[in-house]
Design a protein around this motif. Structure first.
Motif, PDB file in Angstrom:
ATOM      1  N   ALA A  72      15.913 -44.166  33.728  1.00  0.00           N
ATOM      2  CA  ALA A  72      16.899 -45.249  33.827  1.00  0.00           C
ATOM      3  C   ALA A  72      16.247 -46.579  33.472  1.00  0.00           C
ATOM      4  O   ALA A  72      15.064 -46.797  33.728  1.00  0.00           O
ATOM      5  N   ASN A  73      17.040 -47.462  32.922  1.00  0.00           N
ATOM      6  CA  ASN A  73      16.538 -48.792  32.561  1.00  0.00           C
ATOM      7  C   ASN A  73      15.921 -49.492  33.769  1.00  0.00           C
ATOM      8  O   ASN A  73      14.921 -50.198  33.648  1.00  0.00           O
ATOM      9  N   SER A  74      16.509 -49.296  34.961  1.00  0.00           N
ATOM     10  CA  SER A  74      15.964 -49.963  36.155  1.00  0.00           C
ATOM     11  C   SER A  74      14.590 -49.397  36.515  1.00  0.00           C
ATOM     12  O   SER A  74      13.679 -50.141  36.866  1.00  0.00           O
ATOM     13  N   ASP A  75      14.421 -48.078  36.381  1.00  0.00           N
ATOM     14  CA  ASP A  75      13.121 -47.479  36.693  1.00  0.00           C
ATOM     15  C   ASP A  75      12.059 -47.882  35.681  1.00  0.00           C
ATOM     16  O   ASP A  75      10.900 -48.094  36.034  1.00  0.00           O
ATOM     17  N   LEU A  76      12.454 -47.975  34.432  1.00  0.00           N
ATOM     18  CA  LEU A  76      11.491 -48.366  33.410  1.00  0.00           C
ATOM     19  C   LEU A  76      11.037 -49.804  33.637  1.00  0.00           C
ATOM     20  O   LEU A  76       9.842 -50.115  33.581  1.00  0.00           O
ATOM     21  N   ALA A  77      12.004 -50.681  33.945  1.00  0.00           N
ATOM     22  CA  ALA A  77      11.661 -52.089  34.172  1.00  0.00           C
ATOM     23  C   ALA A  77      10.752 -52.257  35.386  1.00  0.00           C
ATOM     24  O   ALA A  77       9.899 -53.137  35.418  1.00  0.00           O
ATOM     25  N   ALA A  78      10.944 -51.395  36.392  1.00  0.00           N
ATOM     26  CA  ALA A  78      10.216 -51.564  37.655  1.00  0.00           C
ATOM     27  C   ALA A  78       8.895 -50.793  37.680  1.00  0.00           C
ATOM     28  O   ALA A  78       8.092 -50.976  38.588  1.00  0.00           O
ATOM     29  N   ASP A  79       8.646 -49.927  36.711  1.00  0.00           N
ATOM     30  CA  ASP A  79       7.413 -49.144  36.716  1.00  0.00           C
ATOM     31  C   ASP A  79       6.209 -50.100  36.715  1.00  0.00           C
ATOM     32  O   ASP A  79       6.139 -51.019  35.893  1.00  0.00           O
ATOM     33  N   THR A  80       5.272 -49.849  37.609  1.00  0.00           N
ATOM     34  CA  THR A  80       4.178 -50.824  37.748  1.00  0.00           C
ATOM     35  C   THR A  80       3.303 -50.877  36.489  1.00  0.00           C
ATOM     36  O   THR A  80       2.785 -51.934  36.136  1.00  0.00           O
ATOM     37  N   ARG A  81       3.169 -49.748  35.783  1.00  0.00           N
ATOM     38  CA  ARG A  81       2.375 -49.770  34.544  1.00  0.00           C
ATOM     39  C   ARG A  81       3.078 -50.590  33.471  1.00  0.00           C
ATOM     40  O   ARG A  81       2.454 -51.328  32.706  1.00  0.00           O
TER      41      ARG A  81
ATOM     42  N   ARG B 115      13.467 -54.655  48.444  1.00  0.00           N
ATOM     43  CA  ARG B 115      12.431 -54.143  49.361  1.00  0.00           C
ATOM     44  C   ARG B 115      11.407 -53.295  48.631  1.00  0.00           C
ATOM     45  O   ARG B 115      10.235 -53.275  48.993  1.00  0.00           O
ATOM     46  N   MET B 116      11.890 -52.573  47.590  1.00  0.00           N
ATOM     47  CA  MET B 116      10.957 -51.749  46.814  1.00  0.00           C
ATOM     48  C   MET B 116      10.123 -52.593  45.857  1.00  0.00           C
ATOM     49  O   MET B 116       9.291 -52.077  45.128  1.00  0.00           O
ATOM     50  N   GLY B 117      10.400 -53.889  45.820  1.00  0.00           N
ATOM     51  CA  GLY B 117       9.610 -54.780  44.975  1.00  0.00           C
ATOM     52  C   GLY B 117      10.077 -54.869  43.531  1.00  0.00           C
ATOM     53  O   GLY B 117       9.350 -55.366  42.676  1.00  0.00           O
ATOM     54  N   TRP B 118      11.294 -54.416  43.278  1.00  0.00           N
ATOM     55  CA  TRP B 118      11.796 -54.523  41.892  1.00  0.00           C
ATOM     56  C   TRP B 118      11.967 -55.989  41.525  1.00  0.00           C
ATOM     57  O   TRP B 118      12.666 -56.719  42.235  1.00  0.00           O
ATOM     58  N   ARG B 125       7.239 -63.929  38.633  1.00  0.00           N
ATOM     59  CA  ARG B 125       6.225 -62.921  38.353  1.00  0.00           C
ATOM     60  C   ARG B 125       6.860 -61.535  38.422  1.00  0.00           C
ATOM     61  O   ARG B 125       7.820 -61.320  39.138  1.00  0.00           O
ATOM     62  N   LEU B 126       6.243 -60.597  37.700  1.00  0.00           N
ATOM     63  CA  LEU B 126       6.753 -59.231  37.726  1.00  0.00           C
ATOM     64  C   LEU B 126       6.140 -58.435  38.873  1.00  0.00           C
ATOM     65  O   LEU B 126       6.595 -57.343  39.195  1.00  0.00           O
ATOM     66  N   ASP B 127       5.067 -58.964  39.483  1.00  0.00           N
ATOM     67  CA  ASP B 127       4.458 -58.239  40.607  1.00  0.00           C
ATOM     68  C   ASP B 127       4.655 -59.037  41.897  1.00  0.00           C
ATOM     69  O   ASP B 127       5.164 -60.146  41.875  1.00  0.00           O
ATOM     70  N   GLY B 128       4.266 -58.450  43.004  1.00  0.00           N
ATOM     71  CA  GLY B 128       4.353 -59.153  44.279  1.00  0.00           C
ATOM     72  C   GLY B 128       5.681 -58.918  44.992  1.00  0.00           C
ATOM     73  O   GLY B 128       6.582 -58.281  44.466  1.00  0.00           O
ATOM     74  N   ASP B 129       5.752 -59.445  46.210  1.00  0.00           N
ATOM     75  CA  ASP B 129       6.952 -59.251  47.017  1.00  0.00           C
ATOM     76  C   ASP B 129       8.112 -60.063  46.456  1.00  0.00           C
ATOM     77  O   ASP B 129       7.920 -61.099  45.840  1.00  0.00           O
ATOM     78  N   VAL B 130       9.297 -59.579  46.733  1.00  0.00           N
ATOM     79  CA  VAL B 130      10.497 -60.289  46.293  1.00  0.00           C
ATOM     80  C   VAL B 130      11.072 -61.050  47.480  1.00  0.00           C
ATOM     81  O   VAL B 130      11.279 -60.475  48.546  1.00  0.00           O
ATOM     82  N   ILE B 131      11.303 -62.321  47.287  1.00  0.00           N
ATOM     83  CA  ILE B 131      11.990 -63.090  48.329  1.00  0.00           C
ATOM     84  C   ILE B 131      13.402 -63.381  47.840  1.00  0.00           C
ATOM     85  O   ILE B 131      13.591 -63.986  46.782  1.00  0.00           O
ATOM     86  N   LEU B 132      14.366 -62.897  48.600  1.00  0.00           N
ATOM     87  CA  LEU B 132      15.760 -63.034  48.173  1.00  0.00           C
ATOM     88  C   LEU B 132      16.288 -64.428  48.489  1.00  0.00           C
ATOM     89  O   LEU B 132      16.979 -64.643  49.483  1.00  0.00           O
TER      90      LEU B 132
END
Ligand code: FAD
Ligand code: SF4
Lengths: 327, 166
Positions: A72-81, B115-118, B125-132
């Protein structure tokens, strides 16, 4: 919606075996069902590929990543790599659609999503893409969202996707399974087609050919940026977008990859743009030369004339950010 | 066909073209999920399938026979409002109420995503905690349109619950 036969495939091999000329695969369904409701697309059969075991992102030996077509696009965007090594891809995905849609939209379906041309969607209009030979109501009509590069007499539509633009800059390879059991590895540079005389044919895929994976080469050097310009701040398709990757060494641009959305029938990339930059010190002159190279041969159709200056400015803004001092 | 919605198993014999939304509304009497645009643009039909928010209008019921489907009815009812539902009432986060079930289903899953850090489009930033904060909530909820434009109160209601759970 016209009715159709439905079959759920339990392996890629079964999926291609079940497919004939009148078949469409259904993954997330977010583009296909939208178009089927409007009877813009009327497949006689749907082969449901959503349960196939193609939803993983795997490390490849040489350092790249192999993305299953159903990720899914959401999983790809969120993948840490992906976030740490292919930021341009995460950013492009996050700039597209909505949270709900990204949860459904698949990697393969995103590559194959169809144009948002208003006349393509409206079955009362003439459209060579929907109905070959009927004409094109966009040329003389409302064409604000239409292409300025690589257009043809027959069609001036754009590919609307964000993810594919980042993938074009990253030089991904699209892996497929054909009906006869052959696999193909198609570089994204060879995957899409310009409209020409057959705007209904958008890629080099054969009927019934299944995308199984997308391979990302090892992460490129330098900074990565995705910049999307649209009519509202969120949840809208790109008017112009730029995926940029560049590195600077000893004060000169050492490498550059630039791909563009919103400008053409496919994610656009032109070696002349990159040639105008490589070896040059980052400067307004070099950036303008790159924009000149991009826009050679570009033409508007009235409502979309603004895309020419907008593409120039967006490219220059991206190049500034890519090559500016890291602060 | 057999479906598991809000923990209950339902049987329904529906046309192959039936969307998940129409299955719930027209065949199972679960009318909490609303039909706005029917093209994935407005978010009124948002359901949570296998823990994820999706537009139930843009998917076929037949594709969800083995899934765990949650609609607004499954989150809480008039006698037992869940925290988000209560926060929407407290903050007056609706006017006509048509988009509200979709807003609440969407926000429920959105808080989990954070919560999962998306990251989101507006995350620096793309990393780190998310503050809503307000910007993050607005961006992440952009798939839910409110025709009455109750947005400020919707954002307040969601932020309150997100902060309480953090
Ligand atoms: C309101 C709205 C807003 C949107 N905004 C954006 C946006 O801003 N940016 C953006 O990029 N996109 C946007 N989209 C489009 C969205 O990204 C696409 O609908 C989605 O990516 C399609 O993926 P899917 O899995 O749902 O494809 P499906 O609808 O299942 O399939 C699309 C096409 O691909 C074919 N297909 C799917 N998978 C395969 C495969 N593995 N092999 C061969 N053929 C296959 C299908 O047969 C079909 O023809 C938006 C969509 C909507 C509805
Ligand atoms: S631009 Fe292409 S898609 Fe749009 S009406 Fe013309 S032929 Fe159809």
């Amino acid at each position: 919606m016209k009715t159709f036969d439905y079959a759920r495939a339990d392996s890629p091999e079964a999926a291609v075996a079940a497919a004939d000329e009148e078949t469409r695969f259904i993954a997330g369904g977010t583009n296909l069902l939208d178009l089927m409701k409007l009877q813009v697309m009327t497949p006689a059969k749907l082969v449901d590929i959503s349960r196939l075991d193609l939803n993983r992102i795997e490390d490849m030996d040489e350092g790249g990543l192999r993305i299953g077509a159903l990720v899914a696009n959401s999983d790809l965007a969120a993948d840490t790599r992906v976030r740490s090594r292919y930021a341009v891809l995460s950013r492009a995905l996050l700039a597209g659609a909505s949270g709900q849609l990204r949860n459904k939209a698949s990697t393969g379906g995103n590559l194959l999503q169809r144009t948002r041309c208003y006349y393509f969607y409206d079955t009362a209009s003439r459209c060579n893409k929907r109905e070959p030979g009927s004409g094109c109501d966009a040329r003389e009509g409302f064409n604000r969202i239409h292409a300025v590069l690589g257009t043809s007499e027959q069609c001036i539509a754009t590919h609307p996707g964000d993810m594919p633009v980042a993938m074009r800059a990253l030089d991904v390879v699209i892996v497929t399974l054909k009906k006869d059991g052959d696999r193909r590895r198609i570089p994204i540079a060879d995957f899409y087609r310009l409209p020409g005389d057959t705007p209904q044919i958008e890629t080099v895929l054969y009927p019934g050919e299944l995308i199984t994976h997308v391979e990302l080469p090892p992460a490129p050097r330098g900074r990565q940026i995705y910049r999307k310009v649209r009519d509202r701040a969120s949840y809208a398709f790109a008017l112009v977008s730029v995926a940029g990757i560049a590195s600077v060494e000893d004060g000169r641009i050492a490498s550059a990859a630039l791909a563009f959305g919103g400008l053409a029938h496919m994610p656009w990339r032109d070696p002349a743009v990159e040639a105008a930059l490589i070896g040059q010190p980052p400067s307004t002159e070099a950036f303008n030369a790159a924009a000149d190279a991009l826009l050679t041969g570009a033409r508007g159709f009235g409502h979309n004339d603004f895309k020419l200056p907008l593409a120039r400015r967006t490219l220059i803004a991206v190049l500034r950010d890519l090559t500016g001092d890291a602060s | 066909m057999q479906f598991t919605i809000n923990g209950q198993v339902h049987e329904a014999d529906v046309d192959i073209r039936t969307s998940l939304l129409d299955l719930a509304r027209e065949h199972l009497g679960l009318t909490g999920s609303k039909k706005g645009c029917d093209h994935g643009q407005c978010g009124a039909c948002t359901m949570i399938v296998n823990g994820r928010r999706i537009n139930s209008c843009l998917t076929l019921a037949v594709m969800h026979q083995d899934d765990d489907i949650v609609t607004i009815e499954g989150l809480g009812g008039p006698d037992a409002l869940n925290p988000l539902q209560r926060a929407f009432v407290t903050h007056d986060a609706f006017q006509c109420g048509y988009c509200t079930p979709g807003q609440i289903c969407s926000a429920t899953a959105m808080i989990e995503e954070a919560r999962m850090g998306w990251p989101s489009h507006v995350s620096e930033r793309l990393d780190g905690d998310v503050i809503l904060d307000n910007d993050e909530i607005s961006e992440r909820m952009s798939g839910n349109i409110c025709r009455c434009a109750a947005y400020p109160n919707i954002v307040d209601a969601i932020r309150e619950v997100a902060e309480a759970g953090a």
